[in-house]
Design an enzyme around this catalytic site. Structure first.
Site, PDB file in Angstrom:
ATOM      1  N   TYR A  54       0.828  -1.217   0.000  1.00  0.00           N
ATOM      2  CA  TYR A  54       0.000   0.000   0.000  1.00  0.00           C
ATOM      3  C   TYR A  54       0.862   1.266   0.000  1.00  0.00           C
ATOM      4  O   TYR A  54       0.446   2.295  -0.541  1.00  0.00           O
ATOM      5  CB  TYR A  54      -1.001  -0.009   1.162  1.00  0.00           C
ATOM      6  CG  TYR A  54      -2.134  -0.960   0.876  1.00  0.00           C
ATOM      7  CD1 TYR A  54      -3.166  -0.598   0.020  1.00  0.00           C
ATOM      8  CD2 TYR A  54      -2.138  -2.242   1.414  1.00  0.00           C
ATOM      9  CE1 TYR A  54      -4.186  -1.485  -0.287  1.00  0.00           C
ATOM     10  CE2 TYR A  54      -3.161  -3.140   1.123  1.00  0.00           C
ATOM     11  CZ  TYR A  54      -4.183  -2.749   0.265  1.00  0.00           C
ATOM     12  OH  TYR A  54      -5.187  -3.629  -0.045  1.00  0.00           O
ATOM     13  N   ARG A  57       1.469   1.939  -3.571  1.00  0.00           N
ATOM     14  CA  ARG A  57       0.271   2.439  -4.242  1.00  0.00           C
ATOM     15  C   ARG A  57       0.002   3.891  -3.846  1.00  0.00           C
ATOM     16  O   ARG A  57      -0.437   4.699  -4.646  1.00  0.00           O
ATOM     17  CB  ARG A  57      -0.925   1.562  -3.895  1.00  0.00           C
ATOM     18  CG  ARG A  57      -0.733   0.124  -4.334  1.00  0.00           C
ATOM     19  CD  ARG A  57      -2.005  -0.663  -4.222  1.00  0.00           C
ATOM     20  NE  ARG A  57      -2.997  -0.146  -5.151  1.00  0.00           N
ATOM     21  CZ  ARG A  57      -4.300  -0.087  -4.898  1.00  0.00           C
ATOM     22  NH1 ARG A  57      -4.767  -0.474  -3.743  1.00  0.00           N
ATOM     23  NH2 ARG A  57      -5.131   0.381  -5.799  1.00  0.00           N
ATOM     24  N   ASN A  88     -13.125   2.786  -5.570  1.00  0.00           N
ATOM     25  CA  ASN A  88     -11.699   3.105  -5.612  1.00  0.00           C
ATOM     26  C   ASN A  88     -11.236   3.712  -4.298  1.00  0.00           C
ATOM     27  O   ASN A  88     -11.973   4.439  -3.645  1.00  0.00           O
ATOM     28  CB  ASN A  88     -11.412   4.084  -6.753  1.00  0.00           C
ATOM     29  CG  ASN A  88     -11.776   3.496  -8.101  1.00  0.00           C
ATOM     30  OD1 ASN A  88     -11.949   2.279  -8.207  1.00  0.00           O
ATOM     31  ND2 ASN A  88     -11.901   4.334  -9.106  1.00  0.00           N
ATOM     32  N   ASP A  90      -8.543   5.639  -4.328  1.00  0.00           N
ATOM     33  CA  ASP A  90      -7.810   6.871  -4.670  1.00  0.00           C
ATOM     34  C   ASP A  90      -8.682   8.094  -4.378  1.00  0.00           C
ATOM     35  O   ASP A  90      -9.865   7.967  -4.059  1.00  0.00           O
ATOM     36  CB  ASP A  90      -7.346   6.836  -6.148  1.00  0.00           C
ATOM     37  CG  ASP A  90      -8.506   6.848  -7.139  1.00  0.00           C
ATOM     38  OD1 ASP A  90      -9.390   7.718  -7.031  1.00  0.00           O
ATOM     39  OD2 ASP A  90      -8.535   5.989  -8.051  1.00  0.00           O
ATOM     40  N   HIS A 105     -14.797   1.188  -0.352  1.00  0.00           N
ATOM     41  CA  HIS A 105     -13.694   0.290   0.025  1.00  0.00           C
ATOM     42  C   HIS A 105     -12.549   1.000   0.735  1.00  0.00           C
ATOM     43  O   HIS A 105     -11.434   0.495   0.754  1.00  0.00           O
ATOM     44  CB  HIS A 105     -13.187  -0.449  -1.229  1.00  0.00           C
ATOM     45  CG  HIS A 105     -14.193  -1.396  -1.791  1.00  0.00           C
ATOM     46  ND1 HIS A 105     -14.131  -1.899  -3.068  1.00  0.00           N
ATOM     47  CD2 HIS A 105     -15.315  -1.939  -1.235  1.00  0.00           C
ATOM     48  CE1 HIS A 105     -15.167  -2.708  -3.276  1.00  0.00           C
ATOM     49  NE2 HIS A 105     -15.898  -2.738  -2.188  1.00  0.00           N
ATOM     50  N   GLY A 170     -16.523   1.705 -15.398  1.00  0.00           N
ATOM     51  CA  GLY A 170     -15.222   1.067 -15.166  1.00  0.00           C
ATOM     52  C   GLY A 170     -15.142   0.110 -13.995  1.00  0.00           C
ATOM     53  O   GLY A 170     -14.185   0.157 -13.234  1.00  0.00           O
ATOM     54  N   THR A 171     -16.146  -0.756 -13.883  1.00  0.00           N
ATOM     55  CA  THR A 171     -16.027  -1.797 -12.858  1.00  0.00           C
ATOM     56  C   THR A 171     -16.443  -3.128 -13.451  1.00  0.00           C
ATOM     57  O   THR A 171     -17.381  -3.189 -14.253  1.00  0.00           O
ATOM     58  CB  THR A 171     -16.870  -1.486 -11.597  1.00  0.00           C
ATOM     59  OG1 THR A 171     -16.919  -2.668 -10.767  1.00  0.00           O
ATOM     60  CG2 THR A 171     -18.280  -1.031 -11.916  1.00  0.00           C
ATOM     61  N   SER A 172     -15.739  -4.194 -13.063  1.00  0.00           N
ATOM     62  CA  SER A 172     -16.065  -5.519 -13.590  1.00  0.00           C
ATOM     63  C   SER A 172     -17.294  -6.091 -12.899  1.00  0.00           C
ATOM     64  O   SER A 172     -17.767  -7.153 -13.277  1.00  0.00           O
ATOM     65  CB  SER A 172     -14.876  -6.455 -13.411  1.00  0.00           C
ATOM     66  OG  SER A 172     -14.566  -6.569 -12.035  1.00  0.00           O
TER      67      SER A 172
HETATM   68  N1  APR Z   1     -12.158   3.193 -18.892  1.00  0.00           N
HETATM   69  C1  APR Z   1     -13.223   2.571 -18.325  1.00  0.00           C
HETATM   70  N2  APR Z   1     -13.182   1.295 -17.872  1.00  0.00           N
HETATM   71  C2  APR Z   1     -12.026   0.623 -17.997  1.00  0.00           C
HETATM   72  C3  APR Z   1     -10.877   1.200 -18.561  1.00  0.00           C
HETATM   73  C4  APR Z   1     -10.974   2.550 -19.034  1.00  0.00           C
HETATM   74  N3  APR Z   1      -9.933   3.171 -19.602  1.00  0.00           N
HETATM   75  N4  APR Z   1      -9.880   0.267 -18.553  1.00  0.00           N
HETATM   76  C5  APR Z   1     -10.387  -0.836 -17.983  1.00  0.00           C
HETATM   77  N5  APR Z   1     -11.692  -0.635 -17.647  1.00  0.00           N
HETATM   78  C6  APR Z   1     -12.639  -1.555 -17.011  1.00  0.00           C
HETATM   79  C7  APR Z   1     -12.380  -3.030 -17.245  1.00  0.00           C
HETATM   80  O1  APR Z   1     -12.957  -3.453 -18.480  1.00  0.00           O
HETATM   81  C8  APR Z   1     -13.087  -3.665 -16.051  1.00  0.00           C
HETATM   82  O2  APR Z   1     -14.451  -3.951 -16.328  1.00  0.00           O
HETATM   83  O3  APR Z   1     -12.549  -1.389 -15.623  1.00  0.00           O
HETATM   84  C9  APR Z   1     -12.990  -2.573 -14.979  1.00  0.00           C
HETATM   85  C10 APR Z   1     -12.009  -2.856 -13.870  1.00  0.00           C
HETATM   86  O4  APR Z   1     -12.429  -3.989 -13.159  1.00  0.00           O
HETATM   87  P1  APR Z   1     -11.644  -4.475 -11.869  1.00  0.00           P
HETATM   88  O5  APR Z   1     -10.182  -4.470 -12.141  1.00  0.00           O
HETATM   89  O6  APR Z   1     -12.262  -5.754 -11.442  1.00  0.00           O
HETATM   90  O7  APR Z   1     -11.915  -3.305 -10.797  1.00  0.00           O
HETATM   91  P2  APR Z   1     -13.180  -3.056  -9.876  1.00  0.00           P
HETATM   92  O8  APR Z   1     -14.425  -3.554 -10.504  1.00  0.00           O
HETATM   93  O9  APR Z   1     -13.130  -1.638  -9.475  1.00  0.00           O
HETATM   94  O10 APR Z   1     -12.824  -3.946  -8.624  1.00  0.00           O
HETATM   95  C11 APR Z   1     -13.682  -3.959  -7.535  1.00  0.00           C
HETATM   96  O11 APR Z   1     -12.182  -5.324  -6.254  1.00  0.00           O
HETATM   97  O12 APR Z   1      -9.981  -5.757  -5.662  1.00  0.00           O
HETATM   98  C12 APR Z   1     -11.164  -5.210  -5.268  1.00  0.00           C
HETATM   99  O13 APR Z   1     -11.560  -3.657  -3.590  1.00  0.00           O
HETATM  100  C13 APR Z   1     -11.043  -3.779  -4.895  1.00  0.00           C
HETATM  101  O14 APR Z   1     -12.526  -1.941  -5.313  1.00  0.00           O
HETATM  102  C14 APR Z   1     -11.931  -3.089  -5.891  1.00  0.00           C
HETATM  103  C15 APR Z   1     -12.945  -4.158  -6.242  1.00  0.00           C
END
Ligand code: APR
Length: 230
Positions: A54, A57, A88, A90, A105, A170-172
């Site tokens: 961390y 980061r 996030n 950040d 988070h 931008g989240t999976s």
């Molecule tokens: N613009 C928008 N989305 C994007 C970009 C971009 N330039 N680049 C990548 N992505 C998308 C990817 O396609 C994916 O769907 O951002 C997403 C990132 O997914 P993860 O890496 O799984 O991140 P997130 O969903 O925020 O993770 C959730 O998991 O590890 C834990 O606590 C941590 O908050 C985090 C949580």
């Protein structure tokens, strides 16, 4: 009365600022298994590894800037009531100028006591094994790790239930309970999902429009559209 927009963001909105997303191709997070660096068990096993992870980061965060995606969301506040719920850790939404940001988070620029989780401190330096809370207990990153409660989830759900417009960026949507917010938005509310990977994300939600785009192009485009409507 202004319409309410609730925005749920994930790592993708900060990707173009230079912060890596979590779920890359190899399933590792900056070369580490997630459970080694982001779980209470990892912390018990190897505290120094977690602190170092961390600390790196945090240093990276202090060297990057908000991008056009973060900034466009601020523009919406001129015509809408906007709450950003972010996964996030950040502070790029705050630095861009968003007024209401809820961190589900935790926050990288805070440290907290390992004894009493209500003892939270602003923290921009490295956290070392010498750093203690005012009661003399080790400080840890103010981050919600896997297996820990998400204390702000209830607030986030209550806010989401009142949304007229719900935007996901931008989240999976793989991490719960955060991902379930999509289902807390009222069925009549308009929903947008912006992600370059939008095709593969869950879309069986009423009134959901998926936009396959990166944050720095997709968000300003959507903001222009929403600003032209009121
Ligand atoms: N613009 C928008 N989305 C994007 C970009 C971009 N330039 N680049 C990548 N992505 C998308 C990817 O396609 C994916 O769907 O951002 C997403 C990132 O997914 P993860 O890496 O799984 O991140 P997130 O969903 O925020 O993770 C959730 O998991 O590890 C834990 O606590 C941590 O908050 C985090 C949580």
């Amino acid at each position: 009365m202004k319409k309410k927009i609730v925005v749920l963001t994930g790592a993708g909105i900060s990707a173009e600022s230079g912060i890596q997303t979590f779920r890359g191709a190899n399933g590792l997070w900056e070369g580490h298994r997630i459970e080694d660096v982001a779980s209470p068990e990892g912390w018990k096993r190897n505290r120094q590894l977690v602190l170092d992870f961390y600390n790196l980061r945090r240093r990276l965060l202090l060297s990057v800037e908000p991008n056009e995606g973060h900034k466009a969301l601020v523009e919406l506040e001129k015509k809408y009531h906007v709450v950003v719920i972010t996964q996030n850790v950040d502070d790029l939404h705050e630095r861009a100028g968003s007024s209401l940001v809820l961190h589900l988070h935790g926050e990288l620029l805070k440290a907290r006591s390992t004894l009493d989780e209500s003892l939270i401190y602003d923290w921009r330096e490295d956290i070392t094994s010498e750093d203690k809370c005012e009661l003399g207990f080790q400080l840890r990153p103010h981050i919600v790790w896997f297996g820990e409660m998400v204390p702000r989830m209830e607030d986030a759900a209550l806010i989401t239930e009142k949304a007229d417009i719900f935007i996901v960026i931008g989240t999976s949507l793989q991490v719960y309970p955060a991902a379930s917010l999509l289902y807390f938005a009222p069925s009549h509310s308009r929903k947008f999902l912006i992600d370059p990977n939008a095709d593969e994300l869950p879309s069986k939600v009423e009134n959901l429009r998926t936009i396959k785009a990166s944050a720095t192009t997709g968000v300003p485009d959507l903001v222009r559209l929403l600003m032209s409507e009121v």
